[in-house]
Enzyme design. Sequence first.
Site, PDB file in Angstrom:
ATOM      1  N   THR A   1       0.865  -1.189   0.000  1.00  0.00           N
ATOM      2  CA  THR A   1       0.000   0.000   0.000  1.00  0.00           C
ATOM      3  C   THR A   1       0.894   1.229   0.000  1.00  0.00           C
ATOM      4  O   THR A   1       1.585   1.502   0.996  1.00  0.00           O
ATOM      5  CB  THR A   1      -0.912   0.027   1.243  1.00  0.00           C
ATOM      6  OG1 THR A   1      -1.657  -1.188   1.304  1.00  0.00           O
ATOM      7  CG2 THR A   1      -1.856   1.210   1.181  1.00  0.00           C
TER       8      THR A   1
ATOM      9  N   LYS B   1      -7.080   1.834  -2.928  1.00  0.00           N
ATOM     10  CA  LYS B   1      -6.687   1.241  -1.639  1.00  0.00           C
ATOM     11  C   LYS B   1      -6.677   2.309  -0.534  1.00  0.00           C
ATOM     12  O   LYS B   1      -7.117   2.056   0.592  1.00  0.00           O
ATOM     13  CB  LYS B   1      -5.295   0.594  -1.793  1.00  0.00           C
ATOM     14  CG  LYS B   1      -4.703   0.033  -0.522  1.00  0.00           C
ATOM     15  CD  LYS B   1      -5.553  -1.071   0.081  1.00  0.00           C
ATOM     16  CE  LYS B   1      -4.987  -1.529   1.421  1.00  0.00           C
ATOM     17  NZ  LYS B   1      -5.976  -2.311   2.178  1.00  0.00           N
TER      18      LYS B   1
ATOM     19  N   LYS C   1       0.076   5.155   8.354  1.00  0.00           N
ATOM     20  CA  LYS C   1       0.681   5.518   7.056  1.00  0.00           C
ATOM     21  C   LYS C   1      -0.414   5.680   5.991  1.00  0.00           C
ATOM     22  O   LYS C   1      -0.404   6.625   5.201  1.00  0.00           O
ATOM     23  CB  LYS C   1       1.694   4.419   6.692  1.00  0.00           C
ATOM     24  CG  LYS C   1       2.284   4.449   5.300  1.00  0.00           C
ATOM     25  CD  LYS C   1       1.691   3.419   4.355  1.00  0.00           C
ATOM     26  CE  LYS C   1       1.750   1.976   4.786  1.00  0.00           C
ATOM     27  NZ  LYS C   1       1.114   1.024   3.891  1.00  0.00           N
TER      28      LYS C   1
HETATM   29  N1  LIG Z   1      -1.267  -6.672   7.443  1.00  0.00           N
HETATM   30  C1  LIG Z   1      -2.377  -6.369   6.790  1.00  0.00           C
HETATM   31  O1  LIG Z   1      -3.492  -6.675   7.254  1.00  0.00           O
HETATM   32  C2  LIG Z   1      -2.336  -5.692   5.470  1.00  0.00           C
HETATM   33  C3  LIG Z   1      -1.252  -4.983   5.036  1.00  0.00           C
HETATM   34  N2  LIG Z   1      -1.289  -4.343   3.824  1.00  0.00           N
HETATM   35  C4  LIG Z   1      -0.133  -3.578   3.340  1.00  0.00           C
HETATM   36  O2  LIG Z   1       0.819  -4.543   2.907  1.00  0.00           O
HETATM   37  C5  LIG Z   1       2.137  -4.080   3.173  1.00  0.00           C
HETATM   38  C6  LIG Z   1       2.863  -5.085   4.063  1.00  0.00           C
HETATM   39  O3  LIG Z   1       2.134  -5.220   5.263  1.00  0.00           O
HETATM   40  P1  LIG Z   1       2.537  -6.289   6.396  1.00  0.00           P
HETATM   41  O4  LIG Z   1       2.946  -7.553   5.772  1.00  0.00           O
HETATM   42  O5  LIG Z   1       1.420  -6.267   7.352  1.00  0.00           O
HETATM   43  O6  LIG Z   1       3.783  -5.551   7.027  1.00  0.00           O
HETATM   44  P2  LIG Z   1       4.978  -6.112   7.940  1.00  0.00           P
HETATM   45  O7  LIG Z   1       5.395  -4.955   8.770  1.00  0.00           O
HETATM   46  O8  LIG Z   1       4.587  -7.374   8.602  1.00  0.00           O
HETATM   47  O9  LIG Z   1       6.115  -6.452   6.861  1.00  0.00           O
HETATM   48  C7  LIG Z   1       6.792  -5.418   6.189  1.00  0.00           C
HETATM   49  C8  LIG Z   1       7.742  -6.006   5.174  1.00  0.00           C
HETATM   50  O10 LIG Z   1       8.447  -4.929   4.529  1.00  0.00           O
HETATM   51  C9  LIG Z   1       9.850  -5.171   4.671  1.00  0.00           C
HETATM   52  N3  LIG Z   1      10.585  -3.903   4.704  1.00  0.00           N
HETATM   53  C10 LIG Z   1      10.352  -2.838   5.514  1.00  0.00           C
HETATM   54  N4  LIG Z   1      11.232  -1.847   5.237  1.00  0.00           N
HETATM   55  C11 LIG Z   1      12.021  -2.292   4.242  1.00  0.00           C
HETATM   56  C12 LIG Z   1      13.107  -1.731   3.513  1.00  0.00           C
HETATM   57  N5  LIG Z   1      13.547  -0.480   3.747  1.00  0.00           N
HETATM   58  N6  LIG Z   1      13.697  -2.480   2.564  1.00  0.00           N
HETATM   59  C13 LIG Z   1      13.251  -3.734   2.310  1.00  0.00           C
HETATM   60  N7  LIG Z   1      12.234  -4.338   2.953  1.00  0.00           N
HETATM   61  C14 LIG Z   1      11.619  -3.606   3.904  1.00  0.00           C
HETATM   62  C15 LIG Z   1       9.988  -5.959   5.943  1.00  0.00           C
HETATM   63  O11 LIG Z   1      11.247  -6.609   5.990  1.00  0.00           O
HETATM   64  P3  LIG Z   1      11.896  -7.065   7.404  1.00  0.00           P
HETATM   65  O12 LIG Z   1      11.285  -8.388   7.723  1.00  0.00           O
HETATM   66  O13 LIG Z   1      13.345  -7.119   7.129  1.00  0.00           O
HETATM   67  O14 LIG Z   1      11.536  -5.993   8.402  1.00  0.00           O
HETATM   68  C16 LIG Z   1       8.821  -6.936   5.784  1.00  0.00           C
HETATM   69  O15 LIG Z   1       9.125  -7.939   4.860  1.00  0.00           O
HETATM   70  C17 LIG Z   1       1.975  -2.699   3.784  1.00  0.00           C
HETATM   71  O16 LIG Z   1       2.066  -1.734   2.758  1.00  0.00           O
HETATM   72  C18 LIG Z   1       0.576  -2.723   4.363  1.00  0.00           C
HETATM   73  O17 LIG Z   1       0.009  -1.450   4.475  1.00  0.00           O
HETATM   74  C19 LIG Z   1      -2.383  -4.409   2.998  1.00  0.00           C
HETATM   75  C20 LIG Z   1      -3.472  -5.118   3.368  1.00  0.00           C
HETATM   76  C21 LIG Z   1      -3.558  -5.788   4.646  1.00  0.00           C
HETATM   77  O1  LIG Z   2      -4.943  -2.760   4.678  1.00  0.00           O
HETATM   78  C1  LIG Z   2      -5.511  -3.438   5.504  1.00  0.00           C
HETATM   79  C2  LIG Z   2      -6.656  -4.262   5.237  1.00  0.00           C
HETATM   80  O2  LIG Z   2      -7.166  -4.935   6.168  1.00  0.00           O
HETATM   81  O3  LIG Z   2      -7.097  -4.283   4.078  1.00  0.00           O
END
Ligand SMILES: NC(=O)C1=CN([C@@H]2O[C@H](COP(=O)(O)OP(=O)(O)OC[C@H]3O[C@@H](n4cnc5c(N)ncnc54)[C@H](OP(=O)(O)O)[C@@H]3O)[C@@H](O)[C@H]2O)C=CC1
Ligand SMILES: O=CC(=O)O
Length: 291
Positions: free
Chosen positions: A95, A170, A238
């Site tokens: 996102t 989104k 965010k």
């Molecule tokens: N969780 C949810 O319910 C939902 C989330 N989303 C969106 O999906 C995305 C991921 O969410 P989610 O999985 O929950 O997040 P997490 O915080 O669980 O995971 C984040 C991921 O991004 C990586 N990351 C962060 N910073 C960097 C960087 N500078 N360089 C490379 N990799 C990086 C992390 O790596 P590392 O492990 O090394 O920290 C990890 O793999 C977000 O944009 C979120 O808004 C969308 C729908 C639902």
């Molecule tokens: O981005 C979060 C979700 O639940 O969708």
Amino acid sequence: MEVGFLGLGIMGKAMSMNLLKNGFKVTVWNRTLSKCDEVVAHGASVGETPAEVVKKCNITIAILSDPAAALSVVFDKDGVLDQICSGKGYIDMSTVDPETSCKISEAIALKGGHFLEAPVSGSKQPAETGQLVILAAGDKALYEEAVPAFDVLGKKSFFLGPVGNGAKMKLVVNMIMGSVMNAFSEGLTLAKRSGLNPHSLLDVLDLGGIANPMFRGKGPEMVKDNYSPAFPLKHQQKDMRLALALGDQNAVSMPVAAAANEAFKKARSMGLGDLDFSAVYETVKLLKHSS
Ligand SMILES: NC(=O)C1=CN([C@@H]2O[C@H](COP(=O)(O)OP(=O)(O)OC[C@H]3O[C@@H](n4cnc5c(N)ncnc54)[C@H](OP(=O)(O)O)[C@@H]3O)[C@@H](O)[C@H]2O)C=CC1
Ligand SMILES: O=CC(=O)O
């Protein structure tokens, strides 16, 4: 079908496992490499860098925390741009704001590659069960090519037109979700403070016109102060921030979303950023009675 997968956070781990379970060959990369272990145990291969994954796979999917992460994985040394070329596609499911998506899209196009943004609606459990809603925009041919993967990851995918439209959709959805979560938190607090049983409120809500899966799923956990993260609060904040920027650009007054953003910021300042976004409830509970 062989796919690359960058980012094994809450969403990426569930989604890559789901692809593996459904017969896809998957090569993964995560900044913190140890987080690859579980998916490797289920049959994935590992790439040392994003570039190595892109070199190996014709389609690479990413789902990363925020715009800074999405840009870093593409533009930094050993990033996606090093190996993307004609015949290869990159699908960013993070996102982010439309500007970030467009920047990535333009850089990939200059290398002859194909780009699709495809953020998802749905959380940890829908990711695990292949019930996400996919909001794709960009290269239509890449979208068609990715449909077999989208069919595994989601219950429905939309193709919304040019790059930026997926990000915008989104952000609008999550702006509504974050605002509703704040109203829900206030309602739960008001019910409790005025002597009502919060479980009765949940039962009443569930039978009325504003019943929804979020109240049904999060409500009982919030009453127990359980904020085990499915959607981390820092990501919801965010999304509010990026949605408010979209509101600025389009001169849309959004006082409700602005107030919700303040509550999420307050929650982050209380150290709640890594908990589920429903932990914003704690900011409402904190407010003192006036009498
Ligand atoms: N969780 C949810 O319910 C939902 C989330 N989303 C969106 O999906 C995305 C991921 O969410 P989610 O999985 O929950 O997040 P997490 O915080 O669980 O995971 C984040 C991921 O991004 C990586 N990351 C962060 N910073 C960097 C960087 N500078 N360089 C490379 N990799 C990086 C992390 O790596 P590392 O492990 O090394 O920290 C990890 O793999 C977000 O944009 C979120 O808004 C969308 C729908 C639902
Ligand atoms: O981005 C979060 C979700 O639940 O969708």
